[in-house]
Design a protein around this motif. Structure first.
Motif, PDB file in Angstrom:
ATOM      1  N   ARG A 148       0.894  -0.784   0.055  1.00  0.00           N
ATOM      2  CA  ARG A 148      -0.562  -0.026  -0.359  1.00  0.00           C
ATOM      3  C   ARG A 148       1.239   1.318   0.497  1.00  0.00           C
ATOM      4  O   ARG A 148       1.385   1.574   0.515  1.00  0.00           O
ATOM      5  CB  ARG A 148      -1.196  -0.140   0.930  1.00  0.00           C
ATOM      6  N   ALA A 149      -0.016   2.242  -0.911  1.00  0.00           N
ATOM      7  CA  ALA A 149       1.675   3.168  -1.672  1.00  0.00           C
ATOM      8  C   ALA A 149       0.586   4.537  -0.738  1.00  0.00           C
ATOM      9  O   ALA A 149      -0.420   4.800  -1.156  1.00  0.00           O
ATOM     10  CB  ALA A 149       1.690   3.638  -2.737  1.00  0.00           C
ATOM     11  N   LEU A 150       0.926   5.105  -0.206  1.00  0.00           N
ATOM     12  CA  LEU A 150       0.709   6.309   0.311  1.00  0.00           C
ATOM     13  C   LEU A 150       1.766   7.671   0.234  1.00  0.00           C
ATOM     14  O   LEU A 150       2.639   8.316  -0.194  1.00  0.00           O
ATOM     15  CB  LEU A 150       0.523   7.167   1.866  1.00  0.00           C
ATOM     16  N   ILE A 151       0.780   8.601  -0.997  1.00  0.00           N
ATOM     17  CA  ILE A 151       1.534   9.539  -1.912  1.00  0.00           C
ATOM     18  C   ILE A 151       0.535  10.986  -1.072  1.00  0.00           C
ATOM     19  O   ILE A 151      -0.142  11.252  -1.056  1.00  0.00           O
ATOM     20  CB  ILE A 151       1.328   9.737  -3.400  1.00  0.00           C
ATOM     21  N   VAL A 152       2.143  11.178  -0.465  1.00  0.00           N
ATOM     22  CA  VAL A 152       1.004  13.163  -0.810  1.00  0.00           C
ATOM     23  C   VAL A 152       1.327  14.120  -1.465  1.00  0.00           C
ATOM     24  O   VAL A 152       2.772  13.657  -1.632  1.00  0.00           O
ATOM     25  CB  VAL A 152       1.686  13.122   1.276  1.00  0.00           C
ATOM     26  N   HIS A 153       0.863  14.373  -1.633  1.00  0.00           N
ATOM     27  CA  HIS A 153       1.170  15.680  -2.826  1.00  0.00           C
ATOM     28  C   HIS A 153       1.058  17.085  -2.122  1.00  0.00           C
ATOM     29  O   HIS A 153      -0.678  17.653  -2.237  1.00  0.00           O
ATOM     30  CB  HIS A 153       0.233  15.418  -3.944  1.00  0.00           C
ATOM     31  N   ALA A 154       1.487  17.853  -2.669  1.00  0.00           N
ATOM     32  CA  ALA A 154       1.408  19.222  -2.260  1.00  0.00           C
ATOM     33  C   ALA A 154       1.742  20.373  -3.500  1.00  0.00           C
ATOM     34  O   ALA A 154       3.043  21.151  -3.475  1.00  0.00           O
ATOM     35  CB  ALA A 154       2.368  19.795  -0.774  1.00  0.00           C
ATOM     36  N   SER A 189       0.063  -0.290 -11.088  1.00  0.00           N
ATOM     37  CA  SER A 189      -0.108  -1.158 -12.202  1.00  0.00           C
ATOM     38  C   SER A 189       1.144  -2.590 -12.049  1.00  0.00           C
ATOM     39  O   SER A 189       1.366  -4.184 -12.949  1.00  0.00           O
ATOM     40  CB  SER A 189       0.586  -0.424 -14.186  1.00  0.00           C
ATOM     41  N   LEU A 190       2.011  -2.142 -10.901  1.00  0.00           N
ATOM     42  CA  LEU A 190       2.801  -3.873 -10.477  1.00  0.00           C
ATOM     43  C   LEU A 190       1.897  -4.683  -9.393  1.00  0.00           C
ATOM     44  O   LEU A 190       1.890  -4.944  -8.228  1.00  0.00           O
ATOM     45  CB  LEU A 190       3.871  -3.531  -9.884  1.00  0.00           C
ATOM     46  N   GLY A 191       0.331  -4.220  -9.146  1.00  0.00           N
ATOM     47  CA  GLY A 191      -0.438  -4.732  -8.078  1.00  0.00           C
ATOM     48  C   GLY A 191      -0.433  -3.438  -6.849  1.00  0.00           C
ATOM     49  O   GLY A 191      -1.237  -4.622  -5.999  1.00  0.00           O
ATOM     50  N   HIS A 192       0.067  -2.875  -6.574  1.00  0.00           N
ATOM     51  CA  HIS A 192       0.144  -1.843  -5.612  1.00  0.00           C
ATOM     52  C   HIS A 192      -1.315  -0.609  -5.313  1.00  0.00           C
ATOM     53  O   HIS A 192      -2.004  -1.080  -6.187  1.00  0.00           O
ATOM     54  CB  HIS A 192       1.378  -1.492  -5.467  1.00  0.00           C
ATOM     55  N   GLU A 218      -5.783  11.328   8.216  1.00  0.00           N
ATOM     56  CA  GLU A 218      -4.866  11.152   7.742  1.00  0.00           C
ATOM     57  C   GLU A 218      -3.644  10.220   8.280  1.00  0.00           C
ATOM     58  O   GLU A 218      -2.378   9.457   8.376  1.00  0.00           O
ATOM     59  CB  GLU A 218      -3.981  12.878   7.713  1.00  0.00           C
ATOM     60  N   ILE A 219      -3.788  10.264  10.427  1.00  0.00           N
ATOM     61  CA  ILE A 219      -2.851   9.247   9.964  1.00  0.00           C
ATOM     62  C   ILE A 219      -3.903   8.096  10.189  1.00  0.00           C
ATOM     63  O   ILE A 219      -2.531   6.834  10.208  1.00  0.00           O
ATOM     64  CB  ILE A 219      -3.167   9.213  12.190  1.00  0.00           C
ATOM     65  N   ASP A 220      -4.479   7.626  10.137  1.00  0.00           N
ATOM     66  CA  ASP A 220      -4.944   6.378   9.737  1.00  0.00           C
ATOM     67  C   ASP A 220      -4.319   5.799   8.147  1.00  0.00           C
ATOM     68  O   ASP A 220      -3.661   4.493   7.498  1.00  0.00           O
ATOM     69  CB  ASP A 220      -6.519   6.750   9.238  1.00  0.00           C
ATOM     70  N   ARG A 221      -4.476   7.068   7.207  1.00  0.00           N
ATOM     71  CA  ARG A 221      -3.228   6.715   5.885  1.00  0.00           C
ATOM     72  C   ARG A 221      -1.904   6.010   5.828  1.00  0.00           C
ATOM     73  O   ARG A 221      -1.542   5.594   5.085  1.00  0.00           O
ATOM     74  CB  ARG A 221      -3.591   8.098   5.042  1.00  0.00           C
ATOM     75  N   LEU A 222      -1.670   6.702   7.324  1.00  0.00           N
ATOM     76  CA  LEU A 222      -0.126   6.873   7.085  1.00  0.00           C
ATOM     77  C   LEU A 222       0.249   5.712   8.088  1.00  0.00           C
ATOM     78  O   LEU A 222       1.240   5.351   7.454  1.00  0.00           O
ATOM     79  CB  LEU A 222       0.901   8.102   8.039  1.00  0.00           C
ATOM     80  N   LEU A 223      -0.619   4.997   9.217  1.00  0.00           N
ATOM     81  CA  LEU A 223      -0.369   4.139  10.091  1.00  0.00           C
ATOM     82  C   LEU A 223      -0.454   2.909   8.552  1.00  0.00           C
ATOM     83  O   LEU A 223      -0.150   1.785   8.583  1.00  0.00           O
ATOM     84  CB  LEU A 223      -1.008   4.040  10.849  1.00  0.00           C
ATOM     85  N   ALA A 224      -1.635   2.872   7.868  1.00  0.00           N
ATOM     86  CA  ALA A 224      -1.783   2.016   6.750  1.00  0.00           C
ATOM     87  C   ALA A 224      -1.105   1.417   5.524  1.00  0.00           C
ATOM     88  O   ALA A 224      -0.832   0.154   5.525  1.00  0.00           O
ATOM     89  CB  ALA A 224      -3.473   1.526   6.312  1.00  0.00           C
ATOM     90  N   CYS A 225       0.164   2.667   5.529  1.00  0.00           N
ATOM     91  CA  CYS A 225       1.185   2.571   4.554  1.00  0.00           C
ATOM     92  C   CYS A 225       1.577   1.661   4.661  1.00  0.00           C
ATOM     93  O   CYS A 225       2.393   1.498   5.352  1.00  0.00           O
ATOM     94  CB  CYS A 225       1.269   3.964   3.775  1.00  0.00           C
ATOM     95  N   ASP A 226       2.890   0.520   3.386  1.00  0.00           N
ATOM     96  CA  ASP A 226       4.500   0.235   3.135  1.00  0.00           C
ATOM     97  C   ASP A 226       5.205   1.578   2.984  1.00  0.00           C
ATOM     98  O   ASP A 226       6.038   0.896   3.074  1.00  0.00           O
ATOM     99  CB  ASP A 226       3.891  -0.635   2.424  1.00  0.00           C
ATOM    100  N   ALA A 254      10.309   5.237   2.829  1.00  0.00           N
ATOM    101  CA  ALA A 254       9.676   6.852   2.378  1.00  0.00           C
ATOM    102  C   ALA A 254      10.358   6.824   1.998  1.00  0.00           C
ATOM    103  O   ALA A 254      12.024   6.819   2.063  1.00  0.00           O
ATOM    104  CB  ALA A 254       9.713   7.307   3.996  1.00  0.00           C
ATOM    105  N   MET A 255      10.177   8.035   0.416  1.00  0.00           N
ATOM    106  CA  MET A 255      11.083   8.839  -0.154  1.00  0.00           C
ATOM    107  C   MET A 255      10.350  10.253  -0.659  1.00  0.00           C
ATOM    108  O   MET A 255       8.975  10.267  -0.506  1.00  0.00           O
ATOM    109  CB  MET A 255      11.250   8.183  -1.404  1.00  0.00           C
ATOM    110  N   CYS A 256      10.961  11.605  -0.831  1.00  0.00           N
ATOM    111  CA  CYS A 256      11.127  12.109  -1.343  1.00  0.00           C
ATOM    112  C   CYS A 256      11.514  11.936  -2.897  1.00  0.00           C
ATOM    113  O   CYS A 256      11.607  11.746  -3.009  1.00  0.00           O
ATOM    114  CB  CYS A 256      11.698  13.799  -0.735  1.00  0.00           C
TER     115      CYS A 256
END
Lengths: 221, 221
Positions: free
Chosen positions: A2-8, A29-32, A84-92, A139-141
């Motif tokens: 599970r990916a979370l993209i925080v877009h600003a 497309s990779l199934g994520h 947003e905490i929920d999204r953060l905790l759920a992501c890989d 995590a990455m920028c």
């Protein structure tokens, strides 16, 4: 995964928006599974104070970390923060997608961090670095910078972008136990022709397809 | 001399608030004029986007720097931004007073910079570093950090605070031509007894009384 993209970025047709869209397509497309927190579109409020909490443990004197601990125990975060905490905790995988402004994150993204990485949730109780509360996540920028590459070097006006991002890499990703991946940087997309922009988006897609080979930034234990 | 203190802490009884109050008293006692932008009290909006402008040169596609140039030529900034630009341009000394959050500024202060240091006003047209638009002004960070001093060193978990502030010193103060003064740092005021806090405030007052001897951070030409 599970990916979370925080877009600003405030412009929906920006190159940053194209990067977020491409990242979403590539990872799906990779199934994520991909979730995007588009902070400008959401009207996310980046100001951290009493508004973060449904009730205050000490209404007379605001100590943010103490209130965050209290809210963590009582499910007492304001709904916009809790979501947003929920999204953060759920992501890989967490991707922060932003244009560098004054060698840092746009305020709306800094405020997402200020409010969402709450004590009791993202850290606290001796859980940091290798014992971090968010260990196991990567995590990455992913960012754009206005200037050309030569400006960002030990011999240029500024330091390497990776060094400029030290507060995020070490102080946020590393501190909370996440595996910090090398940043993905696009230099000066505003001065590029369409072909070059497309090539950079392709490079981003390839990078995400081979994220397991991305360089991991060293951290203290 | 005119000093502008930009204060960014949500708790009016905080140590940061005591630092701002003491700085105001000290500088006024030396005969200087002091203006405080208390961002939380003002309800300052830190989100930078179309809201910065009374009208858009290009309503279809937001390019912030282009709109800032347009607004600079047409007096077209939103009133909350213009008021802070006026304060910035009028000051001789800028003090950013804040608690370090995630090794950086609270979002409300980052957004003050994002919105107020506008192209056409604070930079632009080849005016940077020694030719900067704000040359002649001095600028410094006055801040609190949560951890003890030993954490912030080349051998600690983090880097020296002065290095962590590189984006502000080099990218903001230096870039716009301001003389960047060494930061004034208080480590862990939350763990101090009242006597120690008072001693730190006294040290701050003495520092401001002798600001002409403060170390100046080196900048590229």
């Amino acid at each position: 995964m599970r990916a979370l993209i925080v877009h600003a970025h405030p412009e929906p047709a920006s190159f940053n928006a194209a990067m977020t869209a491409r990242a979403g397509e590539t990872l799906r497309s990779l199934g994520h599974e991909v979730v995007v927190s588009d902070l400008y579109r959401m009207g996310f409020d980046p100001v951290s104070d009493r508004r973060n909490f449904l009730e205050m443990a000490d209404p007379a004197y605001l100590k943010l970390q103490a209130e965050e601990l209290h809210a963590s125990a009582k499910a007492g975060f304001a709904p916009d923060v809790q979501a947003e905490i929920d999204r953060l905790l759920a992501c890989d995988l967490l991707i922060l997608q932003f244009p560098i402004w004054w060698l840092g994150m746009p305020a709306i993204l800094k405020g997402w961090i200020d409010r969402v990485f709450a004590c009791g949730m993202a850290y606290g109780g001796g859980r940091y670095f290798s014992k971090g509360a968010l260990r196991g996540k990567r995590a990455m920028c992913a960012l754009t910078v206005g200037g050309p590459r030569a400006v960002y070097s030990a011999t240029g006006l500024y330091d390497e972008v990776e060094q400029i991002l030290f507060p995020i890499h070490r102080g946020l990703f590393g501190f909370t136990g996440m595996t910090a991946l090398e940043p993905f940087v696009v230099y000066g997309p505003n001065r590029m022709e369409q072909d070059a922009r497309r090539a950079e988006l392709d490079r981003f897609a390839r990078h995400l397809e081979h994220l397991d080979t991305a360089r991991i930034l060293p951290m203290p234990a």
